[in-house]
Scaffold this active site. Structure first.
Site, PDB file in Angstrom:
ATOM      1  CE  LYS A 117      25.311  29.288  34.223  1.00  0.00           C
ATOM      2  NZ  LYS A 117      25.363  29.582  32.766  1.00  0.00           N
ATOM      3  CG  ASP A 152      31.421  36.705  47.977  1.00  0.00           C
ATOM      4  OD1 ASP A 152      31.879  35.652  47.478  1.00  0.00           O
ATOM      5  OD2 ASP A 152      30.950  37.631  47.292  1.00  0.00           O
ATOM      6  CB  THR A 194      41.649  43.720  49.782  1.00  0.00           C
ATOM      7  OG1 THR A 194      40.289  43.299  49.639  1.00  0.00           O
ATOM      8  CG2 THR A 194      42.546  42.493  49.889  1.00  0.00           C
ATOM      9  CE  LYS A 195      41.316  48.776  45.156  1.00  0.00           C
ATOM     10  NZ  LYS A 195      41.878  49.817  44.279  1.00  0.00           N
ATOM     11  CE1 TYR A 196      37.738  46.343  44.046  1.00  0.00           C
ATOM     12  CE2 TYR A 196      39.863  45.340  44.552  1.00  0.00           C
ATOM     13  CZ  TYR A 196      39.076  46.121  43.734  1.00  0.00           C
ATOM     14  OH  TYR A 196      39.599  46.679  42.614  1.00  0.00           O
ATOM     15  CD  GLU A 197      39.244  40.798  52.488  1.00  0.00           C
ATOM     16  OE1 GLU A 197      39.216  39.571  52.536  1.00  0.00           O
ATOM     17  OE2 GLU A 197      40.146  41.478  53.014  1.00  0.00           O
ATOM     18  CD  GLU A 203      45.699  37.153  37.910  1.00  0.00           C
ATOM     19  OE1 GLU A 203      44.853  36.721  37.110  1.00  0.00           O
ATOM     20  OE2 GLU A 203      45.460  37.416  39.101  1.00  0.00           O
ATOM     21  CG  ASP A 243      34.429  32.055  39.154  1.00  0.00           C
ATOM     22  OD1 ASP A 243      33.349  31.698  39.687  1.00  0.00           O
ATOM     23  OD2 ASP A 243      34.499  32.508  38.003  1.00  0.00           O
ATOM     24  CD  GLU A 267      47.002  37.181  46.456  1.00  0.00           C
ATOM     25  OE1 GLU A 267      45.814  37.591  46.464  1.00  0.00           O
ATOM     26  OE2 GLU A 267      47.978  37.947  46.513  1.00  0.00           O
TER      27      GLU A 267
END
Length: 298
Positions: free
Chosen positions: A101, A133, A165-168, A47, A97, A22
């Site tokens: 731009k 997204d 995930t919890k964000y999804e 990371e 990310d 990942e």
């Protein structure tokens, strides 16, 4: 092997096969989910955030997880230095990310240069799975993959019955559209030139006589070769020692460290400071030699 891998000290390439990787694991929810789903596999995360690294290592220890490892390093260089060809089964990129731009497009994780390197490390049939997204980012990734060949792609909308995930879950509950792009390796990509950054076994100190003029080196820049740059910053002095802050960029691989000049007998020894942790490369040796040469000019 420990959860946190020191890329400067570990034997390369890592010995594992069929790795799950990942890139940018954030809070660690997804990589730990992979661990529970594949307890027999080695799972590796890259990371840059020190806070994220610390949180994951604490969770791994607390939960007794044995098969999750992480490296604090830019993923591109992590793949370059640490992983053998055809050693990876699947690469996950969860909401990278998109760098909106135009001037920042080259920083995207799915540029053709990065996809080429990732493809080299994937085994035949291996996959890159991207969740995003931002539909234009997914479309950009497909175009870049098509430009080098060797991939087939599938793009679909994420649904609530898929592992999330919890964000999804939160985003979907708000009606936000999310996408999953899978790039499957079907062949070898068209040949591209990889960076030339070579690790060496040892760095050798430079011995020199004279009186160093370290202050004169501050805020100077040098070109050591094609796409190899050295920038010198502040210096610090002690009774018989100088430290010079240095930044070395090799093909975009950046290391920041101190060069130490220490008086020894009738001369001086110039070397990487023992308090600086570096990945030993040919150009670090050249940087030390340049500092010695410039500091002791007649």
């Amino acid at each position: 092997m420990l959860c946190l891998i020191d890329h400067r000290k570990v034997k390369k390439p890592l010995p594992w096969k069929d790795l799950l990787v990942e890139i940018g694991f954030g809070g660690g929810d997804f990589i730990l989910m992979l661990s529970s789903q594949h307890p027999e596999r080695h799972i590796l995360g890259f990371e840059l955030s020190g806070i994220a690294i610390e949180k994951l290592t604490k969770r791994v220890k607390r939960e007794g997880v044995k098969n999750v490892h992480c490296v604090r390093m830019d993923a591109y260089w992590g793949f370059y230095f640490l992983l053998g060809d055809s050693s990876v089964e699947r690469i996950y990129m969860n909401y990278p990310d998109p760098w909106f731009k135009k001037r920042d497009v080259k920083r995207r994780l799915t540029t053709r240069e990065r996809l080429y390197l990732f493809s080299r490390k994937l085994r035949p049939g291996g996959e890159i799975v991207v969740r995003t997204d931002h539909l234009p980012f997914a479309e950009f990734s497909i175009e870049e993959a098509d430009s080098i060949g060797g991939f087939e792609h599938t793009l679909s909308k994420l649904s609530v019955d898929q592992p999330l995930t919890k964000y999804e879950k939160k985003w979907l509950s708000l009606g936000k559209e999310l996408y999953e792009l899978t790039l499957r390796k079907t062949g070898e990509p068209r040949e591209m030139e990889l960076p030339r950054v070579k690790e060496v076994e040892r760095l050798f100190p430079v011995k020199v006589k004279g009186t160093p003029e370290v202050k004169a080196l501050e805020n100077r820049e040098f070109k050591l070769g094609e796409r190899v740059y050295l920038k010198l910053f502040r210096s610090y002095s002690g009774e018989d020692t100088y430290l010079l802050e240095v930044l070395l960029s090799e093909e975009g691989f950046v290391q920041r460290f101190f060069v130490q000049l220490r008086e020894r007998g009738e001369g001086w020894v110039v070397d990487v400071s023992p308090h600086s942790e570096v990945l030993r490369t040919e150009n670090i040796q050249r940087a030390v030699e340049l500092v010695a040469r410039e500091a002791f000019k007649p």
